[in-house]
Design a protein around this motif. Structure first.
Motif, PDB file in Angstrom:
ATOM      1  N   GLU A   3      -2.521   1.839  24.484  1.00  0.00           N
ATOM      2  CA  GLU A   3      -3.721   1.791  25.319  1.00  0.00           C
ATOM      3  C   GLU A   3      -4.200   0.359  25.510  1.00  0.00           C
ATOM      4  O   GLU A   3      -4.177  -0.441  24.578  1.00  0.00           O
ATOM      5  CB  GLU A   3      -4.835   2.624  24.674  1.00  0.00           C
ATOM      6  CG  GLU A   3      -4.514   4.101  24.578  1.00  0.00           C
ATOM      7  CD  GLU A   3      -4.398   4.765  25.927  1.00  0.00           C
ATOM      8  OE1 GLU A   3      -5.033   4.273  26.882  1.00  0.00           O
ATOM      9  OE2 GLU A   3      -3.687   5.773  26.029  1.00  0.00           O
ATOM     10  N   ILE A   5      -7.097  -2.025  25.587  1.00  0.00           N
ATOM     11  CA  ILE A   5      -8.397  -1.971  24.928  1.00  0.00           C
ATOM     12  C   ILE A   5      -9.456  -2.620  25.820  1.00  0.00           C
ATOM     13  O   ILE A   5      -9.335  -3.766  26.226  1.00  0.00           O
ATOM     14  CB  ILE A   5      -8.338  -2.665  23.562  1.00  0.00           C
ATOM     15  CG1 ILE A   5      -7.310  -1.935  22.681  1.00  0.00           C
ATOM     16  CG2 ILE A   5      -9.694  -2.691  22.889  1.00  0.00           C
ATOM     17  CD1 ILE A   5      -7.024  -2.638  21.386  1.00  0.00           C
ATOM     18  N   LYS A   6     -10.487  -1.834  26.140  1.00  0.00           N
ATOM     19  CA  LYS A   6     -11.546  -2.298  27.033  1.00  0.00           C
ATOM     20  C   LYS A   6     -12.797  -2.676  26.232  1.00  0.00           C
ATOM     21  O   LYS A   6     -13.072  -2.096  25.198  1.00  0.00           O
ATOM     22  CB  LYS A   6     -11.900  -1.192  28.035  1.00  0.00           C
ATOM     23  CG  LYS A   6     -10.696  -0.690  28.840  1.00  0.00           C
ATOM     24  CD  LYS A   6     -11.083   0.510  29.681  1.00  0.00           C
ATOM     25  CE  LYS A   6      -9.885   1.077  30.415  1.00  0.00           C
ATOM     26  NZ  LYS A   6     -10.236   2.286  31.206  1.00  0.00           N
ATOM     27  N   ASP A   9     -15.542   0.234  25.770  1.00  0.00           N
ATOM     28  CA  ASP A   9     -15.148   1.478  25.122  1.00  0.00           C
ATOM     29  C   ASP A   9     -16.279   2.070  24.284  1.00  0.00           C
ATOM     30  O   ASP A   9     -17.026   1.368  23.603  1.00  0.00           O
ATOM     31  CB  ASP A   9     -13.947   1.239  24.194  1.00  0.00           C
ATOM     32  CG  ASP A   9     -12.631   1.197  24.971  1.00  0.00           C
ATOM     33  OD1 ASP A   9     -12.420   2.067  25.812  1.00  0.00           O
ATOM     34  OD2 ASP A   9     -11.828   0.281  24.700  1.00  0.00           O
ATOM     35  N   ILE A  11     -16.339   5.197  21.487  1.00  0.00           N
ATOM     36  CA  ILE A  11     -15.343   5.974  20.750  1.00  0.00           C
ATOM     37  C   ILE A  11     -16.032   6.954  19.807  1.00  0.00           C
ATOM     38  O   ILE A  11     -17.001   6.602  19.129  1.00  0.00           O
ATOM     39  CB  ILE A  11     -14.411   5.033  19.948  1.00  0.00           C
ATOM     40  CG1 ILE A  11     -13.628   4.142  20.915  1.00  0.00           C
ATOM     41  CG2 ILE A  11     -13.460   5.814  19.046  1.00  0.00           C
ATOM     42  CD1 ILE A  11     -12.858   3.024  20.233  1.00  0.00           C
ATOM     43  N   PHE A  36     -10.756  -2.326  18.691  1.00  0.00           N
ATOM     44  CA  PHE A  36     -11.685  -2.202  19.809  1.00  0.00           C
ATOM     45  C   PHE A  36     -12.917  -3.041  19.475  1.00  0.00           C
ATOM     46  O   PHE A  36     -13.954  -2.530  19.047  1.00  0.00           O
ATOM     47  CB  PHE A  36     -12.057  -0.733  20.014  1.00  0.00           C
ATOM     48  CG  PHE A  36     -10.894   0.163  20.343  1.00  0.00           C
ATOM     49  CD1 PHE A  36     -10.565   0.464  21.662  1.00  0.00           C
ATOM     50  CD2 PHE A  36     -10.123   0.709  19.324  1.00  0.00           C
ATOM     51  CE1 PHE A  36      -9.494   1.300  21.958  1.00  0.00           C
ATOM     52  CE2 PHE A  36      -9.049   1.551  19.610  1.00  0.00           C
ATOM     53  CZ  PHE A  36      -8.734   1.839  20.928  1.00  0.00           C
ATOM     54  N   ALA A  39     -16.315  -2.154  21.058  1.00  0.00           N
ATOM     55  CA  ALA A  39     -16.610  -0.732  21.256  1.00  0.00           C
ATOM     56  C   ALA A  39     -17.792  -0.271  20.418  1.00  0.00           C
ATOM     57  O   ALA A  39     -18.035  -0.753  19.312  1.00  0.00           O
ATOM     58  CB  ALA A  39     -15.384   0.108  20.924  1.00  0.00           C
ATOM     59  N   TYR A  89     -17.154   8.974  26.492  1.00  0.00           N
ATOM     60  CA  TYR A  89     -16.190   8.472  25.518  1.00  0.00           C
ATOM     61  C   TYR A  89     -14.865   8.139  26.198  1.00  0.00           C
ATOM     62  O   TYR A  89     -14.380   8.890  27.046  1.00  0.00           O
ATOM     63  CB  TYR A  89     -15.931   9.507  24.413  1.00  0.00           C
ATOM     64  CG  TYR A  89     -17.108   9.755  23.517  1.00  0.00           C
ATOM     65  CD1 TYR A  89     -17.709   8.717  22.808  1.00  0.00           C
ATOM     66  CD2 TYR A  89     -17.641  11.038  23.369  1.00  0.00           C
ATOM     67  CE1 TYR A  89     -18.801   8.949  21.983  1.00  0.00           C
ATOM     68  CE2 TYR A  89     -18.723  11.282  22.548  1.00  0.00           C
ATOM     69  CZ  TYR A  89     -19.304  10.233  21.860  1.00  0.00           C
ATOM     70  OH  TYR A  89     -20.382  10.463  21.050  1.00  0.00           O
ATOM     71  N   THR A  90     -14.293   7.009  25.796  1.00  0.00           N
ATOM     72  CA  THR A  90     -12.956   6.669  26.282  1.00  0.00           C
ATOM     73  C   THR A  90     -11.878   7.189  25.336  1.00  0.00           C
ATOM     74  O   THR A  90     -10.766   7.518  25.759  1.00  0.00           O
ATOM     75  CB  THR A  90     -12.805   5.148  26.439  1.00  0.00           C
ATOM     76  OG1 THR A  90     -13.234   4.511  25.231  1.00  0.00           O
ATOM     77  CG2 THR A  90     -13.621   4.633  27.613  1.00  0.00           C
ATOM     78  N   HIS A  91     -12.215   7.267  24.046  1.00  0.00           N
ATOM     79  CA  HIS A  91     -11.272   7.762  23.047  1.00  0.00           C
ATOM     80  C   HIS A  91     -12.004   8.654  22.047  1.00  0.00           C
ATOM     81  O   HIS A  91     -13.160   8.388  21.690  1.00  0.00           O
ATOM     82  CB  HIS A  91     -10.622   6.612  22.267  1.00  0.00           C
ATOM     83  CG  HIS A  91      -9.773   5.705  23.102  1.00  0.00           C
ATOM     84  ND1 HIS A  91      -8.470   5.985  23.416  1.00  0.00           N
ATOM     85  CD2 HIS A  91     -10.065   4.511  23.700  1.00  0.00           C
ATOM     86  CE1 HIS A  91      -7.976   5.001  24.157  1.00  0.00           C
ATOM     87  NE2 HIS A  91      -8.929   4.096  24.344  1.00  0.00           N
ATOM     88  N   ALA A 110     -12.360  12.055  27.579  1.00  0.00           N
ATOM     89  CA  ALA A 110     -11.765  11.048  26.697  1.00  0.00           C
ATOM     90  C   ALA A 110     -10.304  11.363  26.402  1.00  0.00           C
ATOM     91  O   ALA A 110      -9.858  12.512  26.491  1.00  0.00           O
ATOM     92  CB  ALA A 110     -12.552  10.986  25.394  1.00  0.00           C
TER      93      ALA A 110
END
Length: 346
Positions: A3, A5-6, A9, A11, A36, A39, A89-91, A110
């Motif tokens: 992935e 990583i933004k 994010d 999480i 992250f 995040a 959520y992204t993850h 997510a």
């Protein structure tokens, strides 16, 4: 797939369980925080999990509590599913072993990551860490870890002063209790078989440790820090040990308890939550196991930090933890007892 990583994010990390269960995800949680870097982290956990992870990191900003034993779990699950669906959520890292938890994420967009079935000889904490590494493409090698705050250190120090415990001598902790010791049902009897070392053994170990230290010219102080409900057990062990053990029954405060565990130069304990907490704090240990293997259920820490002793290696393993002899434990303890106090860098 690795992935990207933004920085924006958000999480969700999921682990519901007792103290030891939650401590075991701290290596993976550290890897998430490092991977992250910007995040925001939310955690779905239990009341015990909140105690363990509260103040773990300033980027952990939200806790959702879930109690599997409540009657209205259906309503709680509905509300959690709705809240999780509304959060962007992204993850989601789900470290629960039951597939039913995945239903909580049915309304979320997510990317959901769960532990894959793997080698049984690998620690649960290792599996969680590998789940994170597979997502990020990094190979982070983290151990479980917890922090102690200054206020808790002072509270623990005050209790030591009150009980005339010199923190400058070698401090040995005994943890003879475990969750469910007072209950009388099939599950508690199974736990007693697997995690209950006879109180006579604890007392004999304390006395022989005291005598060994005298022979070596090493000043030691042997302590037990127990809950009020375990007072009678502690008092019996103190009496049987010829009073070489100092029994502490302070008001329960998890942060203060962590500070006391960290103050110990050696802890002897069965496979319990405090074993994992002490491991995460860097405390040296001798840990006693029966039925469950230290390979997959022991503390996820450096090998030199502790010695696991297995009942199955003894002549009478059917006796459970009682199969482990005092002499066997004493020999393991001798490797850690020195005139100089141990120090561990976290």
């Amino acid at each position: 797939m690795i992935e990207r990583i933004k920085t924006q994010d958000k999480i969700l990390v999921v682990r519901v369980g007792r103290v030891g269960d939650v401590v075991m995800i701290t290596a993976a949680l550290t890897a998430i925080l490092k991977s992250f870097e910007q995040a925001e982290i939310h955690i779905l956990t239990s009341d015990d999990g909140l105690r363990v992870l509260n103040n773990f990191n300033k980027r952990v900003t939200q806790f959702y509590l879930y109690n599997r034993k409540l009657i209205n779990t259906g309503w709680i699950k509905y509300k959690l599913k709705r809240v999780i669906g509304l959060e962007n959520y992204t993850h989601i890292f789900c470290f629960e072993t039951k597939p039913s938890y995945l239903k909580l994420f049915s309304k979320s967009q997510a990317k959901i990551h769960v532990n894959k079935d793997g080698a049984l000889d690998k620690n649960y904490a290792w599996h969680c860490l590998q789940t994170v590494n597979q997502v990020t493409g990094q190979q982070m090698n983290e151990w479980i870890s917890l922090k102690v705050n200054e206020k808790a250190v002072k509270q623990s120090g005050d209790i030591f002063i009150e009980n005339k415990i010199d923190k400058n001598v070698f401090i040995i902790g005994l943890h003879p209790s475990f969750s469910g010791l007072k209950k009388f049902n099939f599950r508690s009897q199974k736990s007693l078989h697997e995690r209950g070392w006879p109180e006579e053994n604890w007392a004999e170990l304390a006395y022989t440790l005291s005598e060994y230290a005298k022979q070596k010219g090493i000043k030691v102080h042997i302590i037990m820090d127990l809950l009020e409900e375990d007072r009678a057990l502690g008092e019996r062990i103190v009496a049987l040990s010829h009073n070489v053990v100092t029994l502490l029954i302070p008001t329960m405060n998890f942060e203060r308890y962590k500070a006391t565990l960290k103050s110990m130069d050696l802890l002897i304990t069965p496979n319990t939550g405090p074993m994992h907490v002490a491991g995460a704090l860097g405390t040296k240990m001798v840990a006693l196991f029966s039925v469950k293997s230290p390979d997959n259920s022991g503390p996820y820490i450096a090998a030199e930090q502790y010695t696991p002793l297995q009942a199955e290696d003894m002549p009478n393993p059917d006796a459970g933890l009682a199969a482990i002899t005092v002499e066997y434990v004493l020999d393991a303890c001798k490797n850690f007892i020195h005139k100089e106090k141990n120090t561990v860098e976290l």
